[in-house]
Write a protein that holds these residues in place. Structure first.
Motif, PDB file in Angstrom:
ATOM      1  N   GLY A 130       0.843  -1.178   0.000  1.00  0.00           N
ATOM      2  CA  GLY A 130       0.000   0.000   0.000  1.00  0.00           C
ATOM      3  C   GLY A 130       0.883   1.232   0.000  1.00  0.00           C
ATOM      4  O   GLY A 130       2.022   1.199  -0.487  1.00  0.00           O
ATOM      5  N   ILE A 131       0.371   2.315   0.578  1.00  0.00           N
ATOM      6  CA  ILE A 131       1.081   3.588   0.591  1.00  0.00           C
ATOM      7  C   ILE A 131       1.110   4.127   2.015  1.00  0.00           C
ATOM      8  O   ILE A 131       0.095   4.125   2.701  1.00  0.00           O
ATOM      9  N   GLY A 132       2.284   4.591   2.436  1.00  0.00           N
ATOM     10  CA  GLY A 132       2.433   5.167   3.768  1.00  0.00           C
ATOM     11  C   GLY A 132       3.208   4.246   4.680  1.00  0.00           C
ATOM     12  O   GLY A 132       2.683   3.226   5.134  1.00  0.00           O
ATOM     13  N   SER A 133       4.472   4.580   4.923  1.00  0.00           N
ATOM     14  CA  SER A 133       5.352   3.721   5.710  1.00  0.00           C
ATOM     15  C   SER A 133       5.709   4.326   7.056  1.00  0.00           C
ATOM     16  O   SER A 133       6.742   4.016   7.634  1.00  0.00           O
ATOM     17  N   ASP A 134       4.833   5.182   7.582  1.00  0.00           N
ATOM     18  CA  ASP A 134       5.127   5.857   8.846  1.00  0.00           C
ATOM     19  C   ASP A 134       4.981   4.935  10.054  1.00  0.00           C
ATOM     20  O   ASP A 134       5.293   5.347  11.171  1.00  0.00           O
ATOM     21  N   HIS A 135       4.496   3.710   9.869  1.00  0.00           N
ATOM     22  CA  HIS A 135       4.480   2.743  10.964  1.00  0.00           C
ATOM     23  C   HIS A 135       5.879   2.165  11.203  1.00  0.00           C
ATOM     24  O   HIS A 135       6.074   1.391  12.143  1.00  0.00           O
ATOM     25  N   ILE A 136       6.820   2.547  10.374  1.00  0.00           N
ATOM     26  CA  ILE A 136       8.221   2.119  10.502  1.00  0.00           C
ATOM     27  C   ILE A 136       9.038   3.282  11.042  1.00  0.00           C
ATOM     28  O   ILE A 136       8.846   4.430  10.619  1.00  0.00           O
ATOM     29  N   ASP A 137       9.950   3.011  11.959  1.00  0.00           N
ATOM     30  CA  ASP A 137      10.895   4.034  12.397  1.00  0.00           C
ATOM     31  C   ASP A 137      11.906   4.216  11.264  1.00  0.00           C
ATOM     32  O   ASP A 137      12.884   3.482  11.143  1.00  0.00           O
ATOM     33  N   LEU A 138      11.635   5.197  10.418  1.00  0.00           N
ATOM     34  CA  LEU A 138      12.413   5.354   9.185  1.00  0.00           C
ATOM     35  C   LEU A 138      13.849   5.788   9.471  1.00  0.00           C
ATOM     36  O   LEU A 138      14.767   5.394   8.751  1.00  0.00           O
ATOM     37  N   ASN A 139      14.052   6.590  10.497  1.00  0.00           N
ATOM     38  CA  ASN A 139      15.411   6.999  10.843  1.00  0.00           C
ATOM     39  C   ASN A 139      16.244   5.797  11.286  1.00  0.00           C
ATOM     40  O   ASN A 139      17.407   5.652  10.894  1.00  0.00           O
ATOM     41  N   ALA A 140      15.630   4.925  12.094  1.00  0.00           N
ATOM     42  CA  ALA A 140      16.339   3.722  12.545  1.00  0.00           C
ATOM     43  C   ALA A 140      16.601   2.783  11.375  1.00  0.00           C
ATOM     44  O   ALA A 140      17.674   2.168  11.286  1.00  0.00           O
ATOM     45  N   ALA A 141      15.629   2.680  10.472  1.00  0.00           N
ATOM     46  CA  ALA A 141      15.816   1.823   9.292  1.00  0.00           C
ATOM     47  C   ALA A 141      16.951   2.347   8.423  1.00  0.00           C
ATOM     48  O   ALA A 141      17.780   1.574   7.916  1.00  0.00           O
ATOM     49  N   ALA A 142      16.995   3.663   8.245  1.00  0.00           N
ATOM     50  CA  ALA A 142      18.062   4.255   7.432  1.00  0.00           C
ATOM     51  C   ALA A 142      19.417   4.039   8.079  1.00  0.00           C
ATOM     52  O   ALA A 142      20.398   3.679   7.415  1.00  0.00           O
ATOM     53  N   ALA A 143      19.491   4.255   9.371  1.00  0.00           N
ATOM     54  CA  ALA A 143      20.759   4.090  10.087  1.00  0.00           C
ATOM     55  C   ALA A 143      21.255   2.649  10.036  1.00  0.00           C
ATOM     56  O   ALA A 143      22.463   2.396  10.048  1.00  0.00           O
ATOM     57  N   ALA A 144      20.308   1.696   9.964  1.00  0.00           N
ATOM     58  CA  ALA A 144      20.674   0.271   9.905  1.00  0.00           C
ATOM     59  C   ALA A 144      20.977  -0.195   8.493  1.00  0.00           C
ATOM     60  O   ALA A 144      21.340  -1.348   8.285  1.00  0.00           O
ATOM     61  N   GLY A 145      20.804   0.682   7.511  1.00  0.00           N
ATOM     62  CA  GLY A 145      21.089   0.303   6.136  1.00  0.00           C
ATOM     63  C   GLY A 145      20.015  -0.534   5.489  1.00  0.00           C
ATOM     64  O   GLY A 145      20.271  -1.220   4.498  1.00  0.00           O
ATOM     65  N   LEU A 146      18.807  -0.486   6.030  1.00  0.00           N
ATOM     66  CA  LEU A 146      17.704  -1.254   5.457  1.00  0.00           C
ATOM     67  C   LEU A 146      17.110  -0.541   4.248  1.00  0.00           C
ATOM     68  O   LEU A 146      17.246   0.670   4.105  1.00  0.00           O
ATOM     69  N   THR A 147      16.441  -1.304   3.417  1.00  0.00           N
ATOM     70  CA  THR A 147      15.650  -0.729   2.337  1.00  0.00           C
ATOM     71  C   THR A 147      14.189  -0.741   2.775  1.00  0.00           C
ATOM     72  O   THR A 147      13.680  -1.763   3.226  1.00  0.00           O
ATOM     73  N   VAL A 148      13.544   0.412   2.652  1.00  0.00           N
ATOM     74  CA  VAL A 148      12.110   0.527   2.923  1.00  0.00           C
ATOM     75  C   VAL A 148      11.452   0.972   1.622  1.00  0.00           C
ATOM     76  O   VAL A 148      11.888   1.941   0.995  1.00  0.00           O
ATOM     77  N   ALA A 149      10.427   0.251   1.216  1.00  0.00           N
ATOM     78  CA  ALA A 149       9.765   0.580  -0.051  1.00  0.00           C
ATOM     79  C   ALA A 149       8.282   0.301   0.066  1.00  0.00           C
ATOM     80  O   ALA A 149       7.843  -0.483   0.921  1.00  0.00           O
ATOM     81  N   GLU A 150       7.513   0.973  -0.776  1.00  0.00           N
ATOM     82  CA  GLU A 150       6.076   0.760  -0.804  1.00  0.00           C
ATOM     83  C   GLU A 150       5.587   0.695  -2.237  1.00  0.00           C
ATOM     84  O   GLU A 150       6.355   0.948  -3.177  1.00  0.00           O
ATOM     85  N   ILE A 151       4.323   0.375  -2.407  1.00  0.00           N
ATOM     86  CA  ILE A 151       3.775   0.200  -3.745  1.00  0.00           C
ATOM     87  C   ILE A 151       3.123   1.521  -4.157  1.00  0.00           C
ATOM     88  O   ILE A 151       1.892   1.684  -4.145  1.00  0.00           O
ATOM     89  N   THR A 152       3.961   2.476  -4.486  1.00  0.00           N
ATOM     90  CA  THR A 152       3.506   3.826  -4.789  1.00  0.00           C
ATOM     91  C   THR A 152       2.477   3.819  -5.917  1.00  0.00           C
ATOM     92  O   THR A 152       2.673   3.178  -6.941  1.00  0.00           O
TER      93      THR A 152
END
Length: 387
Positions: A130-152
């Motif tokens: 879906g759309i909207g990934s604010d249920h993820i701590d995006l700063n922590a994900a970025a710092a950990a080197g993770l990829t976060v993506a959605e079905i824009t």
């Protein structure tokens, strides 16, 4: 064509513009793409129970599992699907230490905290169906080197149509009439005293991205006065086509609007931005539609304003937290037309975001990049709309 150009430009700009606020780690330990071998993929969706069997295309639930179970398991991957996501004893928590991919949705969000990211040593990819990934701590994900993506783009039509419906429900004072029918009553005056035409009203959208633009296009035939506030101005050709006027200052736009629609992402900057002070800037009796995120609003301020009449009607399908507790004040405030989070999970929307998830996973397994507009976090950097 103009709309396509704007969308493409925004997608590219999101990850090419330098910004001091981007989050990155000097020692990224995760890989953007799959390492060889079988992967453990966990999906968190809502349960459909007795409704699961009523529609073969109902794929957005636990039972439907996005329709990708056979495909994943035929390639040797492990696919676990659950709705149990809260707490240390939850089914999701058991799989956090060794999962590689977590698929979640905004409709039944699996809150991915910094603590969960720290525990997830094998985690590489966080996918939002879906759309909207604010249920993820995006700063922590970025710092950990993770990829976060959605079905824009997967459910923009679904949400824009739903917003238009909610505007009409509020303007025409529809719900009291519907309740009269259910209750065996007949009192035209009890509805008509606050029912209006949409034509000639001023509608302003806070945020004019994919959903906001579609809403404005759908409002044009109603002969409304259309305003929009956004960090980016539309392509002039598209703006002229829609007939919407850009408002650079939000607080200047608010008192002009009979109807306000919230279409902005939830970020650290926008959390709770629609508070008591902002509500006071609006016209008395303003109608508000919010299908973006519940946490954009000051919960109690909205409830108080509905009770006082400062807000004449409030409708949306987003709450904070989700699912909303039984004592959430929005359940009981007057002149509300709230629903559970449903606007983006129509059957058509489900089929689009399920197909998108399959495509993204296929790219992940093959080591291919995703479409640029689908990235929320890439190589330690957040998309511009989340900064």
């Amino acid at each position: 064509m103009a709309m396509k150009r704007v969308a493409a430009f925004s997608a590219i700009r999101a990850f090419t513009s330098p910004s001091s606020s981007s989050v990155s780690s000097p020692n990224l330990t995760r890989h953007l793409h799959a390492s060889p071998g079988s992967k453990k993929i966990v999906g968190v969706f809502y349960k459909a129970n007795e409704y699961a069997a009523l529609n073969p295309n109902f794929v957005g639930c636990v039972e439907g599992a996005l329709g990708i179970r056979d495909w994943l398991e035929s390639q040797g991957h492990q696919y676990i699907v659950t709705d149990d996501k809260e707490g240390l004893d939850s089914e999701l928590e058991k799989h956090i230490p060794d999962l590689h991919v977590l698929i979640s949705t905004p409709f039944h969000p699996a809150y991915v905290t910094a603590e969960r990211i720290k525990k997830a040593k094998n985690l590489q990819l966080l996918l939002t169906a879906g759309i909207g990934s604010d249920h993820i701590d995006l700063n922590a994900a970025a710092a950990a080197g993770l990829t976060v993506a959605e079905i824009t783009g997967s459910n923009v039509v679904s949400v824009a149509e739903d917003e238009l419906m909610r505007i009409l429900i509020l303007v025409r004072n529809f719900l009291p009439g519907h309740h009269q029918v259910i209750n065996g009553e007949w009192n035209v005056a009890g509805i008509a005293y606050r029912a209006y035409d949409l034509e000639g009203k001023t509608v302003g959208t806070i945020g004019a991205g994919r959903i906001g633009r579609l809403l404005l296009q759908r409002l044009k035939p109603f002969n409304c006065n259309l305003l929009y506030h956004d960090r980016l101005k539309m392509d002039p050709e598209l703006e002229n086509q829609i007939g919407a006027k850009f408002e650079e200052d939000l607080d200047t736009m608010l008192p002009k609007c009979d109807i306000i629609v919230v279409n902005t992402p939830l970020t650290d900057k926008t959390r709770g931005f629609f508070d008591k002070n902002r509500i006071a800037k609006c016209k008395k009796g303003v109608l508000i539609v919010n299908n973006a995120r519940g946490a954009l609003m000051d919960t109690q301020a909205v409830a108080d304003a509905c009770s006082s009449g400062q807000i004449g009607g409030y409708s949306g399908d987003v709450w904070y937290p989700q699912p909303a507790p039984k004592d959430h004040p929005w359940r009981y405030m007057p002149n509300q037309a709230m629903t559970p989070h449903i606007s983006g999970t129509t059957i058509d929307g489900q089929l689009r975001y399920a197909a998108g998830v399959k495509d993204m996973l296929d790219r992940y397994f093959k080591g291919e990049d995703f479409p640029p507009q689908n990235y929320i976090v890439k190589e330690g950097k957040l998309a511009s709309q989340y900064k």
